[in-house]
Design a protein around this motif. Structure first.
Motif, short mmCIF file in Angstrom:
data_model
loop_
_atom_site.label_atom_id
_atom_site.label_comp_id
_atom_site.label_asym_id
_atom_site.label_seq_id
_atom_site.Cartn_x
_atom_site.Cartn_y
_atom_site.Cartn_z
N SER A 109 -19.18 10.23 9.03
CA SER A 109 -18.69 9.10 9.81
C SER A 109 -17.34 8.67 9.29
CB SER A 109 -19.68 7.93 9.73
OG SER A 109 -19.90 7.55 8.39
N LYS A 110 -16.66 7.85 10.08
CA LYS A 110 -15.38 7.29 9.66
C LYS A 110 -15.24 5.88 10.21
CE LYS A 110 -12.58 8.95 13.56
NZ LYS A 110 -11.37 9.71 13.95
N ARG A 111 -14.44 5.08 9.54
CA ARG A 111 -14.15 3.73 10.00
C ARG A 111 -12.92 3.77 10.90
NH1 ARG A 111 -16.14 -0.94 8.37
NH2 ARG A 111 -16.98 -0.01 6.45
N LEU A 112 -13.07 3.23 12.09
CA LEU A 112 -11.99 3.27 13.06
C LEU A 112 -10.85 2.35 12.66
CD1 LEU A 112 -14.11 3.30 16.34
CD2 LEU A 112 -13.03 5.25 15.19
N GLY A 113 -9.63 2.81 12.92
CA GLY A 113 -8.44 2.04 12.55
C GLY A 113 -8.03 1.03 13.61
N GLY A 117 -8.59 -0.44 19.11
CA GLY A 117 -8.81 -1.60 19.97
C GLY A 117 -9.99 -2.43 19.52
N PRO A 118 -10.87 -2.81 20.47
CA PRO A 118 -12.03 -3.66 20.14
C PRO A 118 -12.98 -3.03 19.12
CG PRO A 118 -11.67 -3.58 22.50
CD PRO A 118 -10.79 -2.53 21.91
N LYS A 119 -12.92 -1.70 18.99
CA LYS A 119 -13.82 -1.02 18.06
C LYS A 119 -13.22 -0.89 16.67
CE LYS A 119 -16.28 1.69 21.57
NZ LYS A 119 -16.68 3.06 21.98
N ALA A 120 -12.04 -1.41 16.47
CA ALA A 120 -11.37 -1.31 15.17
C ALA A 120 -12.27 -1.87 14.07
CB ALA A 120 -10.06 -2.06 15.20
N GLY A 121 -12.37 -1.11 12.98
CA GLY A 121 -13.20 -1.53 11.85
C GLY A 121 -14.63 -1.07 11.92
N LYS A 122 -15.06 -0.59 13.08
CA LYS A 122 -16.44 -0.14 13.22
C LYS A 122 -16.59 1.29 12.71
CE LYS A 122 -17.72 -3.20 17.04
NZ LYS A 122 -18.30 -3.29 18.41
N ILE A 123 -17.83 1.66 12.40
CA ILE A 123 -18.13 3.00 11.90
C ILE A 123 -18.46 3.91 13.07
CG2 ILE A 123 -19.58 4.39 10.39
CD1 ILE A 123 -17.78 2.42 8.93
N GLN A 124 -17.81 5.05 13.13
CA GLN A 124 -18.05 6.02 14.19
C GLN A 124 -18.69 7.28 13.61
OE1 GLN A 124 -14.76 8.41 15.98
NE2 GLN A 124 -15.41 7.47 17.90
N ALA A 125 -19.80 7.71 14.20
CA ALA A 125 -20.45 8.95 13.77
C ALA A 125 -19.63 10.15 14.22
CB ALA A 125 -21.86 9.02 14.35
N LEU A 126 -19.62 11.20 13.40
CA LEU A 126 -18.90 12.42 13.70
C LEU A 126 -19.88 13.53 14.03
CD1 LEU A 126 -16.27 12.29 10.81
CD2 LEU A 126 -16.01 11.48 13.17
N ARG A 127 -19.50 14.37 14.97
CA ARG A 127 -20.37 15.46 15.39
C ARG A 127 -19.57 16.77 15.42
NH1 ARG A 127 -25.70 13.48 15.61
NH2 ARG A 127 -25.74 11.50 16.74
N GLY A 128 -20.29 17.88 15.48
CA GLY A 128 -19.67 19.18 15.67
C GLY A 128 -18.62 19.52 14.63
N ALA A 129 -17.47 20.02 15.12
CA ALA A 129 -16.41 20.45 14.21
C ALA A 129 -15.89 19.30 13.36
CB ALA A 129 -15.26 21.07 15.02
N ALA A 130 -15.83 18.09 13.94
CA ALA A 130 -15.36 16.94 13.17
C ALA A 130 -16.30 16.63 12.01
CB ALA A 130 -15.23 15.72 14.08
N ALA A 131 -17.60 16.79 12.23
CA ALA A 131 -18.57 16.57 11.16
C ALA A 131 -18.42 17.62 10.07
CB ALA A 131 -19.99 16.60 11.73
N GLU A 132 -18.21 18.86 10.47
CA GLU A 132 -18.03 19.92 9.46
C GLU A 132 -16.74 19.70 8.66
OE1 GLU A 132 -18.39 23.73 11.32
OE2 GLU A 132 -20.51 23.42 11.83
N GLU A 133 -15.68 19.24 9.30
CA GLU A 133 -14.45 18.95 8.58
C GLU A 133 -14.68 17.81 7.58
OE1 GLU A 133 -11.54 18.07 11.52
OE2 GLU A 133 -11.48 20.12 12.31
#
Length: 208
Positions: A109-113, A117-133
């Protein structure tokens, strides 16, 4: 530091086992019974408790790692088939250049910058290639150079009706680049969601 790995093959016909497996909070509390009560704030970290549930050819198993000698007698009689081993031998054999097989169920996961927008600061789950990176980068910070990786999304970890963590299992091979950092990663876990079954890094030495 000494660590122990407990393998539990739970008796899934028991009602208490069924309740634990259906509720991440209950399962966490059950496995915390393996370490003493009243060990201070952040008891999970103090006891070095990390765990993972996984399906095997012989059925479901729960792997629990602790940095305090586990008190197996505190689990209910008949809760399941239990085996325990110390990890000192493995940890001392981790030196730079060692090739290993690894497995971890993590919460990539990563914290949005601010630009989110409204989701700034929230944690976003990563999937697929982004998760592997994400995993390759976290592994590198933990003293592992990943050579191969496969990922498989696991069931979302829900507690009290809400999604707490999106879990992904990573398997593959790697080479030790920093033994001290790797031992710290094994003992402390990697990423978010350690309370609910994420972060336990399992290693096995690869054959030459």
């Amino acid at each position: 530091m000494t660590a122990w790995l407990v393998r539990i093959l739970p008796e899934v016909r028991r009602r208490d086992v069924q309740s634990d497996l259906a509720d991440p909070d209950r399962l966490h509390k059950r496995l915390m019974m393996l370490v003493p009560d009243e060990i201070g704030e952040k008891a999970r970290a103090q006891g070095g408790v990390l765990f993972r549930t996984e399906d095997t050819r012989t059925g479901l198993q729960i792997l629990v790692q602790t940095t305090m000698k586990p008190e197996l007698s505190r689990l209910p009689d008949g809760y399941g088939e239990i085996a325990v081993r110390e990890l000192d031998g493995l940890l001392t054999r981790l030196v730079s250049g060692t090739r290993v097989h690894y497995r971890i169920t993590a919460n990539p996961s990563k914290r949005l910058g601010r630009n989110a927008g409204p989701k700034a600061g929230k944690i976003q789950a990563l999937r697929g290639a982004a998760a592997e990176e994400w995993w390759v980068a976290r592994a590198a910070a933990g003293g592992l150079a990943v050579a191969t990786v496969t990922s498989q999304s696991q069931q979302d970890i829900r507690a009290k009706g809400t999604v707490r963590h999106a879990a992904v299992r990573f398997d593959g091979t790697a080479t030790v680049t920093d033994a001290d950092a790797l031992r710290a990663a094994v003992l402390g876990g990697i990423g978010r969601g350690k309370t609910y079954g994420c972060g336990l890094l399992s290693l096995a030495l690869a054959r030459s």
